[in-house]
Design a protein around this motif. Structure first.
Motif, PDB file in Angstrom:
ATOM      1  N   ASP A 172     -72.071 -33.512 -38.796  1.00 58.80           N
ATOM      2  CA  ASP A 172     -72.421 -32.422 -39.703  1.00 58.80           C
ATOM      3  C   ASP A 172     -73.858 -31.999 -39.429  1.00 58.80           C
ATOM      4  OD1 ASP A 172     -69.919 -33.010 -40.947  1.00 58.80           O
ATOM      5  OD2 ASP A 172     -70.908 -34.492 -42.227  1.00 58.80           O
ATOM      6  N   VAL A 173     -74.198 -30.783 -39.795  1.00 57.72           N
ATOM      7  CA  VAL A 173     -75.549 -30.286 -39.532  1.00 57.72           C
ATOM      8  C   VAL A 173     -76.053 -29.468 -40.709  1.00 57.72           C
ATOM      9  CG1 VAL A 173     -74.697 -28.203 -38.339  1.00 57.72           C
ATOM     10  CG2 VAL A 173     -77.008 -29.024 -37.892  1.00 57.72           C
ATOM     11  N   ILE A 174     -77.332 -29.601 -40.993  1.00 58.87           N
ATOM     12  CA  ILE A 174     -78.063 -28.655 -41.839  1.00 58.87           C
ATOM     13  C   ILE A 174     -79.014 -27.923 -40.912  1.00 58.87           C
ATOM     14  CG2 ILE A 174     -79.673 -28.366 -43.762  1.00 58.87           C
ATOM     15  CD1 ILE A 174     -78.573 -30.931 -44.966  1.00 58.87           C
ATOM     16  N   ASP A 175     -78.894 -26.585 -40.862  1.00 59.82           N
ATOM     17  CA  ASP A 175     -79.753 -25.850 -39.935  1.00 59.82           C
ATOM     18  C   ASP A 175     -81.090 -25.526 -40.600  1.00 59.82           C
ATOM     19  OD1 ASP A 175     -79.439 -23.540 -41.503  1.00 59.82           O
ATOM     20  OD2 ASP A 175     -78.109 -22.532 -40.080  1.00 59.82           O
ATOM     21  N   ARG A 176     -81.983 -24.899 -39.854  1.00 65.03           N
ATOM     22  CA  ARG A 176     -83.344 -24.681 -40.352  1.00 65.03           C
ATOM     23  C   ARG A 176     -83.404 -23.662 -41.478  1.00 65.03           C
ATOM     24  NH1 ARG A 176     -86.342 -21.452 -35.337  1.00 65.03           N
ATOM     25  NH2 ARG A 176     -84.749 -19.849 -35.047  1.00 65.03           N
ATOM     26  N   ARG A 177     -82.305 -22.959 -41.750  1.00 66.16           N
ATOM     27  CA  ARG A 177     -82.232 -22.070 -42.905  1.00 66.16           C
ATOM     28  C   ARG A 177     -81.797 -22.802 -44.161  1.00 66.16           C
ATOM     29  NH1 ARG A 177     -78.036 -17.927 -40.325  1.00 66.16           N
ATOM     30  NH2 ARG A 177     -77.039 -19.968 -40.074  1.00 66.16           N
ATOM     31  N   GLY A 178     -81.370 -24.078 -43.984  1.00 68.27           N
ATOM     32  CA  GLY A 178     -80.890 -24.858 -45.115  1.00 68.27           C
ATOM     33  C   GLY A 178     -79.392 -24.761 -45.326  1.00 68.27           C
ATOM     34  N   TYR A 179     -78.662 -24.137 -44.390  1.00 65.26           N
ATOM     35  CA  TYR A 179     -77.216 -24.020 -44.496  1.00 65.26           C
ATOM     36  C   TYR A 179     -76.563 -25.272 -43.936  1.00 65.26           C
ATOM     37  CZ  TYR A 179     -77.994 -19.006 -45.320  1.00 65.26           C
ATOM     38  OH  TYR A 179     -78.404 -17.799 -45.811  1.00 65.26           O
ATOM     39  N   ALA A 180     -75.509 -25.742 -44.602  1.00 69.15           N
ATOM     40  CA  ALA A 180     -74.796 -26.945 -44.179  1.00 69.15           C
ATOM     41  C   ALA A 180     -73.476 -26.567 -43.522  1.00 69.15           C
ATOM     42  CB  ALA A 180     -74.541 -27.853 -45.376  1.00 69.15           C
ATOM     43  N   TYR A 181     -73.164 -27.254 -42.420  1.00 71.23           N
ATOM     44  CA  TYR A 181     -71.921 -27.041 -41.687  1.00 71.23           C
ATOM     45  C   TYR A 181     -71.308 -28.412 -41.411  1.00 71.23           C
ATOM     46  CZ  TYR A 181     -73.953 -22.433 -40.916  1.00 71.23           C
ATOM     47  OH  TYR A 181     -74.529 -21.204 -41.109  1.00 71.23           O
ATOM     48  N   PHE A 182     -70.015 -28.535 -41.680  1.00 70.70           N
ATOM     49  CA  PHE A 182     -69.354 -29.831 -41.614  1.00 70.70           C
ATOM     50  C   PHE A 182     -68.359 -29.885 -40.452  1.00 70.70           C
ATOM     51  CE2 PHE A 182     -70.515 -28.961 -46.006  1.00 70.70           C
ATOM     52  CZ  PHE A 182     -71.294 -30.071 -46.292  1.00 70.70           C
ATOM     53  N   ASP A 183     -68.213 -31.099 -39.902  1.00 74.94           N
ATOM     54  CA  ASP A 183     -67.228 -31.356 -38.846  1.00 74.94           C
ATOM     55  C   ASP A 183     -67.394 -30.414 -37.658  1.00 74.94           C
ATOM     56  OD1 ASP A 183     -65.973 -33.446 -40.272  1.00 74.94           O
ATOM     57  OD2 ASP A 183     -64.815 -32.000 -41.435  1.00 74.94           O
ATOM     58  N   ILE A 184     -68.614 -30.294 -37.180  1.00 74.33           N
ATOM     59  CA  ILE A 184     -68.844 -29.434 -36.014  1.00 74.33           C
ATOM     60  C   ILE A 184     -68.455 -30.130 -34.706  1.00 74.33           C
ATOM     61  CG2 ILE A 184     -70.689 -28.144 -37.166  1.00 74.33           C
ATOM     62  CD1 ILE A 184     -72.699 -29.769 -35.520  1.00 74.33           C
TER      63      ILE A 184
END
Length: 211
Positions: free
Chosen positions: A48-60
């Motif tokens: 999973d990732v949190i990008d530098r905008r603060g958005y979370a993305y799961f199971d990438i």
């Protein structure tokens, strides 16, 4: 007709909003790679990732990893790559994986330093040995994660025709819920190792101190 025009107008607005939300990067996507030392079988449950905008993305990313040629010690990055599109540069990565040779399940948070994001945006001139030529505007847009028994992990940033730079070495925590967040009653992805892996471990053991 009015309803059709209204629907088209709403779709156009949605398209504009999605387009304006795209991260501004010099490439369409960056990559996440997952790997492990040879014979040290790993199944990744999720990245999973949190990008530098603060958005979370799961199971990438997840699943079977790529294995390097070395068993004791590390390679210098790479692995099974997955493109990550419409996601800005990473601020934090979360990895959960099953170390099948132990077996044990681990979870890890990797905070990506600012220098890594700076490196990912820096155009480089590099020699591509495959094409036997120098190329401009090459980027280190790969983040690769290597996982080893004992919950040891390393991360690198690299790119085509460019060397990998180590980001850090990490000690993961044991996942108290066990494999698959407790949904498989303790059953791991593979209950038995591949014959070559089992034979290596029977003869040499697990070289915990080499990572």
């Amino acid at each position: 007709m009015k309803r059709l025009l209204l629907a088209l107008f709403i779709l156009a607005l949605a398209g504009c909003a999605a387009g304006s939300n795209r991260p501004r990067l010099p490439y369409d996507y960056w990559y996440v790679g997952i790997g492990a030392p040879r014979f040290m079988e790993v199944w990744v449950e999720s990245v999973d990732v949190i990008d530098r905008r603060g958005y979370a993305y799961f199971d990438i990313h997840g699943g079977v990893v790529a294995y390097n040629d070395k068993t004791p010690g590390w390679y210098d990055g790479g692995g099974k790559m997955m493109p990550v599109s419409n996601v800005d540069l990473p601020e934090t990565l979360f990895v959960r994986w099953q170390s099948l040779v132990e077996p044990q399940t681990y979870k890890l948070r990797i905070d990506i330093p600012q220098w890594v994001r700076d490196e990912m945006l820096k155009p480089q001139r590099a020699y591509c040995s495959g094409r036997k030529q120098w190329r401009d505007n090459q980027y280190r847009f790969d983040i690769s994660i290597g996982m080893a028994p004992g919950g040891i992990a390393k991360a690198w940033v690299g790119g085509p025709c460019l060397s990998n730079i180590e980001i850090g070495r990490y000690q993961a925590k044991v996942e108290p819920l066990g494999p698959s967040q407790g949904e498989t009653n303790g059953q791991y992805a593979w209950p038995a190792l591949e014959p070559e892996s089992a034979a290596y471990i029977k003869q040499h053991g697990i070289p915990y101190e080499s990572w």
